[in-house]
Enzyme design. Structure first.
Site, PDB file in Angstrom:
ATOM      1  N   ASP A 181      -1.647 -12.156  -4.053  1.00 29.07           N
ATOM      2  CA  ASP A 181      -2.177 -10.711  -3.839  1.00 29.07           C
ATOM      3  C   ASP A 181      -2.113 -10.041  -2.625  1.00 29.07           C
ATOM      4  O   ASP A 181      -1.682 -11.154  -1.555  1.00 29.07           O
ATOM      5  CB  ASP A 181      -3.694 -10.907  -4.255  1.00 29.07           C
ATOM      6  CG  ASP A 181      -4.312  -9.559  -4.279  1.00 29.07           C
ATOM      7  OD1 ASP A 181      -3.759  -8.181  -4.692  1.00 29.07           O
ATOM      8  OD2 ASP A 181      -5.435  -9.376  -3.607  1.00 29.07           O
ATOM      9  N   SER A 182      -2.448  -9.022  -2.140  1.00 30.04           N
ATOM     10  CA  SER A 182      -2.454  -8.383  -0.801  1.00 30.04           C
ATOM     11  C   SER A 182      -3.486  -9.316  -0.052  1.00 30.04           C
ATOM     12  O   SER A 182      -3.631  -9.122   1.372  1.00 30.04           O
ATOM     13  CB  SER A 182      -2.757  -6.984  -0.842  1.00 30.04           C
ATOM     14  OG  SER A 182      -4.016  -6.703  -1.289  1.00 30.04           O
ATOM     15  N   CYS A 220      -2.150  -8.549  -8.420  1.00 31.55           N
ATOM     16  CA  CYS A 220      -2.229  -7.282  -7.714  1.00 31.55           C
ATOM     17  C   CYS A 220      -1.623  -6.271  -8.308  1.00 31.55           C
ATOM     18  O   CYS A 220      -0.474  -6.271  -8.782  1.00 31.55           O
ATOM     19  CB  CYS A 220      -1.566  -7.465  -6.314  1.00 31.55           C
ATOM     20  SG  CYS A 220      -1.579  -5.852  -5.176  1.00 31.55           S
ATOM     21  N   GLU A 247     -12.277  -7.109   1.759  1.00 31.61           N
ATOM     22  CA  GLU A 247     -11.501  -8.195   2.692  1.00 31.61           C
ATOM     23  C   GLU A 247     -12.438  -8.949   3.619  1.00 31.61           C
ATOM     24  O   GLU A 247     -12.480  -9.959   4.359  1.00 31.61           O
ATOM     25  CB  GLU A 247     -10.284  -7.405   3.429  1.00 31.61           C
ATOM     26  CG  GLU A 247      -9.056  -7.536   2.277  1.00 31.61           C
ATOM     27  CD  GLU A 247      -8.510  -8.642   1.853  1.00 31.61           C
ATOM     28  OE1 GLU A 247      -7.976  -9.474   2.716  1.00 31.61           O
ATOM     29  OE2 GLU A 247      -8.346  -8.989   0.897  1.00 31.61           O
ATOM     30  N   CYS A 281      -7.759  -2.752  -9.681  1.00 32.11           N
ATOM     31  CA  CYS A 281      -7.593  -3.171  -8.742  1.00 32.11           C
ATOM     32  C   CYS A 281      -8.063  -4.581  -8.707  1.00 32.11           C
ATOM     33  O   CYS A 281      -9.345  -4.717  -9.034  1.00 32.11           O
ATOM     34  CB  CYS A 281      -7.803  -2.571  -7.327  1.00 32.11           C
ATOM     35  SG  CYS A 281      -7.786  -3.399  -5.806  1.00 32.11           S
ATOM     36  N   HIS A 317      -9.177  -6.515  -6.561  1.00 31.78           N
ATOM     37  CA  HIS A 317     -10.383  -6.724  -5.794  1.00 31.78           C
ATOM     38  C   HIS A 317     -11.410  -6.163  -6.361  1.00 31.78           C
ATOM     39  O   HIS A 317     -12.862  -6.771  -6.063  1.00 31.78           O
ATOM     40  CB  HIS A 317     -10.042  -6.073  -4.351  1.00 31.78           C
ATOM     41  CG  HIS A 317      -9.309  -6.652  -3.371  1.00 31.78           C
ATOM     42  ND1 HIS A 317      -7.832  -6.728  -3.415  1.00 31.78           N
ATOM     43  CD2 HIS A 317      -9.665  -7.015  -2.154  1.00 31.78           C
ATOM     44  CE1 HIS A 317      -7.457  -7.146  -2.511  1.00 31.78           C
ATOM     45  NE2 HIS A 317      -8.463  -7.531  -1.711  1.00 31.78           N
TER      46      HIS A 317
HETATM   47  N1  DGL Z   1      -5.854  -6.100  -5.184  1.00 34.97           N
HETATM   48  C1  DGL Z   1      -4.816  -5.170  -5.119  1.00 34.97           C
HETATM   49  C2  DGL Z   1      -4.502  -4.479  -6.312  1.00 34.97           C
HETATM   50  O1  DGL Z   1      -4.838  -5.083  -7.546  1.00 34.97           O
HETATM   51  C3  DGL Z   1      -4.460  -4.474  -3.842  1.00 34.97           C
HETATM   52  C4  DGL Z   1      -5.280  -3.695  -3.140  1.00 34.97           C
HETATM   53  C5  DGL Z   1      -4.680  -3.440  -1.746  1.00 34.97           C
HETATM   54  O2  DGL Z   1      -4.394  -4.231  -0.871  1.00 34.97           O
HETATM   55  O3  DGL Z   1      -4.838  -2.256  -1.686  1.00 34.97           O
HETATM   56  O4  DGL Z   1      -3.929  -3.278  -6.443  1.00 34.97           O
END
Ligand code: DGL
Length: 302
Positions: free
Chosen positions: A11-12, A74, A153, A185, A187
């Protein structure tokens, strides 16, 4: 490739841990390598080609470290990178996408909110997903979650600041009849307690972590790459887990310790790729996308 090899997950940043948790729960005997590309988070404010290049670089790195399959944990990297990752795929590649289909089935009012990154919402993949699953009379209100990933984060999943952002994004949706909210997302599942504290049970929240784990299970079975179910003969024996980050290990370690029993120590790594060329320049938020998306954008109705 041996079925005992690990599965690569990336993931990011920390968000993919919500998917990793679901994979660990369903497939405890699989070994996992997790990469948080936190040095470049948030992807959602990055140009499309940057996201694709980072996805390819991390995919290559995980493959070189012995992964037998890849989970793109992600939505943003799936939207802009999964096609390239699959182009020369010699391994199963599983992506994640906003749960539009389950949301359309769950909604009673027919008005559904989607909270996702700006990069996911502007993608052709997302437009296609909406086109396939929007039923007669349904509306989707799409809201970019600017600012949320940065806070998560940093380990903030419930401060007054986060709640204020959630109110700004969710209240206008509720006012328009939204009863179901897609957490588009990876996150955002970490915000579920904050959303439930603030909005009670006004919203059905859609998170696809468990569905991704099931999809991974099917893909491994089809490719005959499932790890032997060691748990049956040796009940205590689980797959191994290694955690890597391209930034400082602290935040990933904190979140992993909170979510995963016996989380291992996080290792910092460098994963060069075309994205590294941008290393010396400041991250430029995609202002065009920001300006193009008003606070609540109904982008599909039938
Ligand atoms: N967790 C990620 C997603 O599902 C990316 C969030 C990001 O880095 O902007 O989109």
């Amino acid at each position: 490739m041996s079925s005992n090899a690990p599965i690569g997950v990336f993931d990011s940043g920390l968000g993919g841990l919500s998917v990793l948790q679901a994979v660990r729960a369903l497939l405890p005997h699989e070994s996992l390598l997790y990469v948080a590309d936190s040095r470049y988070a948030p992807y959602g404010e990055r140009p499309d080609t940057f996201i694709e290049q980072r996805s390819l670089a991390i995919g290559r790195w995980l493959r070189a470290h012995g992964a037998k399959a890849l989970v793109v944990a992600c939505n943003t990297a799936t939207a802009h990178g999964v096609a390239a990752l699959r182009a020369d795929a010699v391994w199963p590649v599983v992506g994640v996408e906003p749960g539009i289909k389950p949301a359309a089935a769950a909604s009673k009012t027919g008005v559904i909110g989607v909270l996702a990154t700006a990069a996911t919402l502007r993608s052709a993949r997302f437009a296609d997903l909406l086109a396939r699953h929007t039923a007669q009379g349904q509306r989707f209100l799409c809201q970019p979650g600017h600012g949320l990933v940065e806070r998560i984060e940093a380990g903030d999943v419930g401060s007054a600041d986060v709640v204020a952002l959630l109110e700004r994004y969710i209240e206008p949706m509720l006012a328009q009849g939204v009863d179901t909210l897609v957490l588009g997302c990876t996150h955002y599942p970490f915000l579920i307690p904050a959303i439930e504290r603030r909005f009670g049970n006004a919203l059905t929240l859609i998170d696809t972590g468990a569905a991704i784990a099931r999809q991974l299970q099917r893909r491994l079975e089809t490719a005959e790459l499932s790890a032997p179910a060691q748990c049956e003969s040796l009940p205590g024996l689980a797959g191994t887990l290694q955690l890597f980050t391209t930034a400082s290990p602290h935040a990933l370690q904190k979140m992993a310790d909170r979510l995963l029993p016996h989380a291992p120590g996080v290792q910092a790594v460098r994963i060069p790729g075309t994205g590294e060329a941008n290393e010396v320049t400041e991250c430029v938020p995609n202002d065009a996308a920001r300006l193009d998306l008003p606070p609540n954008l109904p982008i599909a109705s039938a």
